[in-house]
Design an enzyme around this catalytic site. Sequence first.
Site, PDB file in Angstrom:
ATOM      1  N   LYS A 112       0.726  -1.077  -0.009  1.00 59.61           N
ATOM      2  CA  LYS A 112       0.128  -0.062  -0.156  1.00 59.61           C
ATOM      3  C   LYS A 112       0.949   1.202  -0.095  1.00 59.61           C
ATOM      4  CE  LYS A 112      -4.516  -1.709   1.551  1.00 59.61           C
ATOM      5  NZ  LYS A 112      -5.331  -1.795   2.509  1.00 59.61           N
ATOM      6  N   LYS A 210      -3.901 -10.576  -7.360  1.00 61.09           N
ATOM      7  CA  LYS A 210      -5.123 -11.014  -6.945  1.00 61.09           C
ATOM      8  C   LYS A 210      -6.181  -9.732  -7.146  1.00 61.09           C
ATOM      9  CE  LYS A 210      -4.890  -8.154  -2.697  1.00 61.09           C
ATOM     10  NZ  LYS A 210      -4.994  -7.870  -1.152  1.00 61.09           N
ATOM     11  N   LYS A 213     -10.086  -4.431  -4.791  1.00 60.17           N
ATOM     12  CA  LYS A 213     -10.963  -3.372  -4.615  1.00 60.17           C
ATOM     13  C   LYS A 213     -10.335  -2.047  -5.205  1.00 60.17           C
ATOM     14  CE  LYS A 213     -12.975  -4.534  -0.156  1.00 60.17           C
ATOM     15  NZ  LYS A 213     -12.621  -3.979   1.319  1.00 60.17           N
TER      16      LYS A 213
HETATM   17  P1  TYM Z   1     -10.695  -6.792   3.102  1.00 62.09           P
HETATM   18  O1  TYM Z   1     -11.635  -5.670   3.295  1.00 62.09           O
HETATM   19  O2  TYM Z   1      -9.695  -6.192   2.222  1.00 62.09           O
HETATM   20  O3  TYM Z   1     -11.233  -7.949   2.537  1.00 62.09           O
HETATM   21  C1  TYM Z   1     -12.424  -8.566   3.137  1.00 62.09           C
HETATM   22  C2  TYM Z   1     -12.206 -10.162   3.142  1.00 62.09           C
HETATM   23  O4  TYM Z   1     -11.937 -10.654   1.619  1.00 62.09           O
HETATM   24  C3  TYM Z   1     -10.686 -11.474   1.436  1.00 62.09           C
HETATM   25  N1  TYM Z   1     -10.280 -10.896  -0.039  1.00 62.09           N
HETATM   26  C4  TYM Z   1     -10.039 -12.048  -0.964  1.00 62.09           C
HETATM   27  N2  TYM Z   1     -10.213 -13.393  -0.853  1.00 62.09           N
HETATM   28  C5  TYM Z   1     -10.147 -14.052  -1.987  1.00 62.09           C
HETATM   29  N3  TYM Z   1      -9.558 -13.709  -2.974  1.00 62.09           N
HETATM   30  C6  TYM Z   1      -9.376 -12.152  -3.220  1.00 62.09           C
HETATM   31  N4  TYM Z   1      -8.835 -11.553  -4.337  1.00 62.09           N
HETATM   32  C7  TYM Z   1      -9.512 -11.252  -1.955  1.00 62.09           C
HETATM   33  N5  TYM Z   1      -9.379 -10.047  -1.604  1.00 62.09           N
HETATM   34  C8  TYM Z   1      -9.792  -9.887  -0.213  1.00 62.09           C
HETATM   35  C9  TYM Z   1      -9.803 -10.748   2.531  1.00 62.09           C
HETATM   36  O5  TYM Z   1      -8.633 -11.732   2.683  1.00 62.09           O
HETATM   37  C10 TYM Z   1     -10.727 -10.580   3.593  1.00 62.09           C
HETATM   38  O6  TYM Z   1     -10.883 -11.753   4.596  1.00 62.09           O
HETATM   39  N6  TYM Z   1      -7.775  -6.269   7.036  1.00 62.09           N
HETATM   40  C11 TYM Z   1      -8.926  -6.899   6.893  1.00 62.09           C
HETATM   41  C12 TYM Z   1     -10.232  -6.399   7.464  1.00 62.09           C
HETATM   42  C13 TYM Z   1     -10.110  -6.699   8.767  1.00 62.09           C
HETATM   43  C14 TYM Z   1     -10.318  -8.006   9.719  1.00 62.09           C
HETATM   44  C15 TYM Z   1     -10.319  -7.779  10.804  1.00 62.09           C
HETATM   45  C16 TYM Z   1     -10.469  -9.319   8.762  1.00 62.09           C
HETATM   46  C17 TYM Z   1      -9.802  -5.938  10.021  1.00 62.09           C
HETATM   47  N7  TYM Z   1     -10.058  -6.466  11.116  1.00 62.09           N
HETATM   48  C18 TYM Z   1     -10.461  -8.646  11.757  1.00 62.09           C
HETATM   49  C19 TYM Z   1     -10.683 -10.270   9.961  1.00 62.09           C
HETATM   50  C20 TYM Z   1     -10.488 -10.150  11.300  1.00 62.09           C
HETATM   51  C21 TYM Z   1      -9.208  -6.221   5.121  1.00 62.09           C
HETATM   52  O7  TYM Z   1      -8.761  -5.130   4.813  1.00 62.09           O
HETATM   53  O8  TYM Z   1     -10.132  -6.889   4.485  1.00 62.09           O
END
Ligand code: TYM
Length: 341
Positions: A112, A210, A213
């Site tokens: 990032k 990957k 977003k």
């Molecule tokens: P975030 O918002 O980027 O993504 C949400 C969830 O989607 C999964 N993900 C994917 N899975 C498969 N293929 C992909 N291309 C892909 N892109 C994203 C992410 O792994 C995630 O599970 N830091 C986290 C949010 C968070 C969180 C937490 C998660 C904050 N606190 C505590 C678990 C526990 C995040 O930015 O996810």
Amino acid sequence: MKKRIFSGAQPTGELHIGNYLGALKNWVALQDEYESFYCIVNLHAITLPQDPKILRQKTLDLARIYLAAGVDPEKATIFIQSDVPEHAELTWVLSCQSRMGELERMTQFKDKAKVKFKGEQLTFGGEDVTFGAPSVGFGLLAYPVLMAADILLYQTDLVPIGQDQKQHLELTRDLAERFNRDFGDTFKVPEPFIPPVGAKIMSLQDPAKKMSKSDENLNGSIFLLDDADTITKKIKRAVTDSGTDINFDETRPAIKNLLTIYQLLSAKTADECVEHFAGSGYGDFKGQLAETVVEFLRPFQERIKEYDAPSLDAILKKGAEKARSIASETLQDVYEKTGIK
Ligand code: TYM
């Protein structure tokens, strides 16, 4: 007593099919067996600049997406991170237990920081990130500590996530173990739940990247709110590999990725998928995949409209109360152990 789950997603950008297949789908599958907490992590969102009005709206939209995906508010707790101030409070305590080096090593931080400042000729990114680089936001570095606080406040057993969050979960475990060692048993050390299939859905435009977003190329992602036409066009334009077979071959990552999406949405086994497309060409395969995705997202998009503002508010309020009742107990224990209270 049921074991506990915690997970969350950021209310930034548009959620895509990777978020659904890697995370939300499993949240829904696990909510019967576990006591589940699904959080809308709006404090994480501001680690990068956000338009305040849009952030507020996206936070509520994301709650609707959780519900439309099948998270049942009668079974699981859905809440907004900032409604439970213990998340920010525990983050501070855990920050004081975190090491600069371990935070700087996080790949997501490095990525990032690199993406945001590319073009400014700062030489971080890759392995070269150094803390104190002139314009990297401190929040970006602190991000995984907030994530650790999210998880540890609930004495969580299991954290369903995609592959990209695995390193953050490992840091969470390290912080829990360190705190328990230094202050006495306080936190449960959580396990990740990373699905065997779908943990890393790749971009439709570049199977080495990957689905994300924040990808500037919108054709790389199928967003959960894309209409049928857009989905069909994106799938038609998706890059493919040389060769003609439609199978799960590591050396042909573009087709493997498309077939994985098909497999997960059609609930077929891998063998059934390969058999189903034996002898088909790419055109036919893409047509069927597009239809499968559209048919899956249609009712999902209908369900999003089902929740009006008052019913959503009620769900989130109840969720925050339940979450707080648990989070405040953990924080109290932490404050006592550290001599703050
Ligand atoms: P975030 O918002 O980027 O993504 C949400 C969830 O989607 C999964 N993900 C994917 N899975 C498969 N293929 C992909 N291309 C892909 N892109 C994203 C992410 O792994 C995630 O599970 N830091 C986290 C949010 C968070 C969180 C937490 C998660 C904050 N606190 C505590 C678990 C526990 C995040 O930015 O996810």
